[in-house]
Scaffold this active site. Sequence first.
Site, PDB file in Angstrom:
ATOM      1  CG  HIS A 130      -1.868   1.123   1.318  1.00 15.89           C
ATOM      2  ND1 HIS A 130      -3.179   1.022   0.927  1.00 15.89           N
ATOM      3  CD2 HIS A 130      -1.708   2.407   1.751  1.00 15.89           C
ATOM      4  CE1 HIS A 130      -3.782   2.192   1.115  1.00 15.89           C
ATOM      5  NE2 HIS A 130      -2.904   3.044   1.619  1.00 15.89           N
ATOM      6  CD  GLU A 131       1.732   3.748   3.734  1.00 18.58           C
ATOM      7  OE1 GLU A 131       1.940   4.790   3.095  1.00 18.58           O
ATOM      8  OE2 GLU A 131       0.716   3.598   4.450  1.00 18.58           O
ATOM      9  CG  HIS A 134       0.073   6.027  -1.022  1.00 20.07           C
ATOM     10  ND1 HIS A 134      -1.065   6.331  -1.724  1.00 20.07           N
ATOM     11  CD2 HIS A 134      -0.353   5.610   0.213  1.00 20.07           C
ATOM     12  CE1 HIS A 134      -2.137   6.113  -0.970  1.00 20.07           C
ATOM     13  NE2 HIS A 134      -1.728   5.664   0.218  1.00 20.07           N
ATOM     14  CG  HIS A 140      -6.531   5.811  -0.219  1.00 24.95           C
ATOM     15  ND1 HIS A 140      -6.749   6.742   0.760  1.00 24.95           N
ATOM     16  CD2 HIS A 140      -5.359   5.194   0.088  1.00 24.95           C
ATOM     17  CE1 HIS A 140      -5.754   6.683   1.638  1.00 24.95           C
ATOM     18  NE2 HIS A 140      -4.886   5.757   1.246  1.00 24.95           N
ATOM     19  CB  CYS A 141      -8.126   1.345  -4.997  1.00 20.52           C
ATOM     20  SG  CYS A 141      -9.113   0.383  -6.142  1.00 20.52           S
ATOM     21  CB  CYS A 146      -7.810  -2.809  -4.505  1.00 20.73           C
ATOM     22  SG  CYS A 146      -6.263  -2.107  -5.111  1.00 20.73           S
ATOM     23  CB  CYS A 165      -8.044  -3.862  -8.087  1.00 23.13           C
ATOM     24  SG  CYS A 165      -7.800  -2.137  -8.558  1.00 23.13           S
ATOM     25  CB  CYS A 168      -4.322  -0.516  -8.298  1.00 26.51           C
ATOM     26  SG  CYS A 168      -5.544   0.629  -7.594  1.00 26.51           S
TER      27      CYS A 168
END
Lengths: 183, 451
Positions: A130-131, A134, A140-141, A146, A165, A168
């Site tokens: 996640h990080e 970015h 954000h999705c 996701c 996903c 992304c």
Amino acid sequence: MSIIAVAAAGAVEEQAMAQVENSLEGVFGVETYRMPPFPDPAYAYDPSRNQFSSTLVLREVLGRRPADASKMIVVTDVDMFIPMLSFVYGQAQLDGPVAVLSIARLRQEFYGLPTNQPLFLVRVRKEALHEMGHCFGLTHCRDPLCTMCLSTNIQQLDQKEARFCDGCAALVRGALAAAGDIR
Amino acid sequence: MKKRWEILVVDDEPVMRESLAEWLMEDGYSVDTAASGQEAIARAKLREYAIYFLDLKMPPGIDGIETMMEIRKLHPEASVIIMTAYATVDTAITAMKEGAQEYVVKPCSPEEISLLVGRIIKVKNLQRENLILRKKLTKHYRFQDIISKNARMVGIFDLIRDIANLRSTVLIQGASGTGKELIARAIHYSGNRAEKPFVAVSCAALAETLLESELFGHEKGSFTGASERKSGKFELADGGTLFLDEIGDISPKLQVDLLRVLQERSFFRVGGSEEVTVDVRVIAATRVNLQEAVAAGHFRDDLFYRLNVINIEIPPLRERREDIPLLAHDFLERLAHELGKQVDDIAEGALKLLLDYDWPGNVRELENAVERALVTARGHVLTEDDFAFLRRAPQTNGWAAPDNLPLDEVQKLVIAATLRRTGGNVKEAASTLGIDRSTLYDRMRKYAIER
């Protein structure tokens, strides 16, 4: 070829560090390497909150990224916050080189529950992706499964999957292609 | 593609504003920051933000609430979230009273902020969708240049479609400002005469002899000043439509001349001996009740029947209130463009005010009201305050008779007020009051009212 540098700030258990490296290599398909650990982030401690400022940690490590690494993720075991919020799991520079990740709230023990190491490591994987997402410019999705979906509590974090996903994933491929890593 | 919403974070503490800005950017918003109230206001003047996060305490200079009040003057529709480190009931009440949408105490949970922002953005998205849908709807309710969803008006649209290709004379009756000329134009432009001229003449504007020459033209030397032969409006409208507004005002002699043209389709120019034949469709309009004028002997009954082949009666705006939002938004869109104002919506409170108003001047008055509100409006949305001038106008609805008010005094007040509104025009005032001019003069003398 992009290289992602991985470093601990203070003491962080080895299994978590290895999980971050494996996750990034496996999903982003880039090389990672381990840096010697940064000092304990005592400089970012806020006694009134008994927490550490993620902004100050990020600021501190920003200039310490190795020249050959295009991105760097710094992992810490201290609980982090930003002034507006009661806590953050991590903080990243959007479309920038550096992210910090706190694993303090990823352990079951934090919520008064018995240790569950496999669950902990899955959470580490999700937040590392996640990080770093970015850092590759992803926001954000809305897809709750996701890994780029915003998690504001541990239930939401557990609900999503440790993968991007399709949309992304395409954005990640685009960002890597732009950096000359894949064609 | 959806527009990216912009957020402004205002806090004097750098770590505070930057970390919140970064957190919001990760959520996909475009975020700007400001370190003081003054900087926030300066930024708000340059662009419009969907949400303003304002710290309550910001030394030195102006605090969060004052900043919010300034921003709301610029953007009444802006959503403001006041942030503070300590919750006190007083400041929360003040903030909400002054128009803050939300009040949050630092630190709050990520979940709370996420839900809060999500909820505000959801409303903003719906508002925008609403705007787009309303524009589509307006197209649906548009007939030529007329907008209505009122059943009687829709009936008029149907009638216009049916009669557009005929040559039959049409009489349009309706109060001042109801759009009689627009109806006449709609008839002309939806029929097979659309490519030919549409000529409009206001019969009230001209003296009898001038009007005669205006309608029928004149030969050179037919009267003093007639140095050239001139074609009249009937000739200019050949093949097309002649619109005669305020037909009730024409003199008995012209009534005879007009009757002849309608019967014979030909006429003589003033001072001429050559008969001119034309193919003209005549549409006449009046704001006075022509039947009553006939009954009173002011208007020839044979001319009335000639004109009244097809009758269209336009309802006043207060009898088609459902059209007020449609019309107001249409005027807003057009006038904002003409005036170069960035205003694209009307607040709910303002719309309610417009719906409750009686509109004695009908659609024209509504158009003028929207224009007046636009001229003074400071935000992107017209508010109740922008239409405050409507409240000053006396309303007949819900009027209660005051104690101790003699009928004579009422008459005096009403006559004086009507004359003020008509700018001293006795004829118009008499018509509005539903009395003869001579009666009005009598009353003016009786009550010592000056024009």
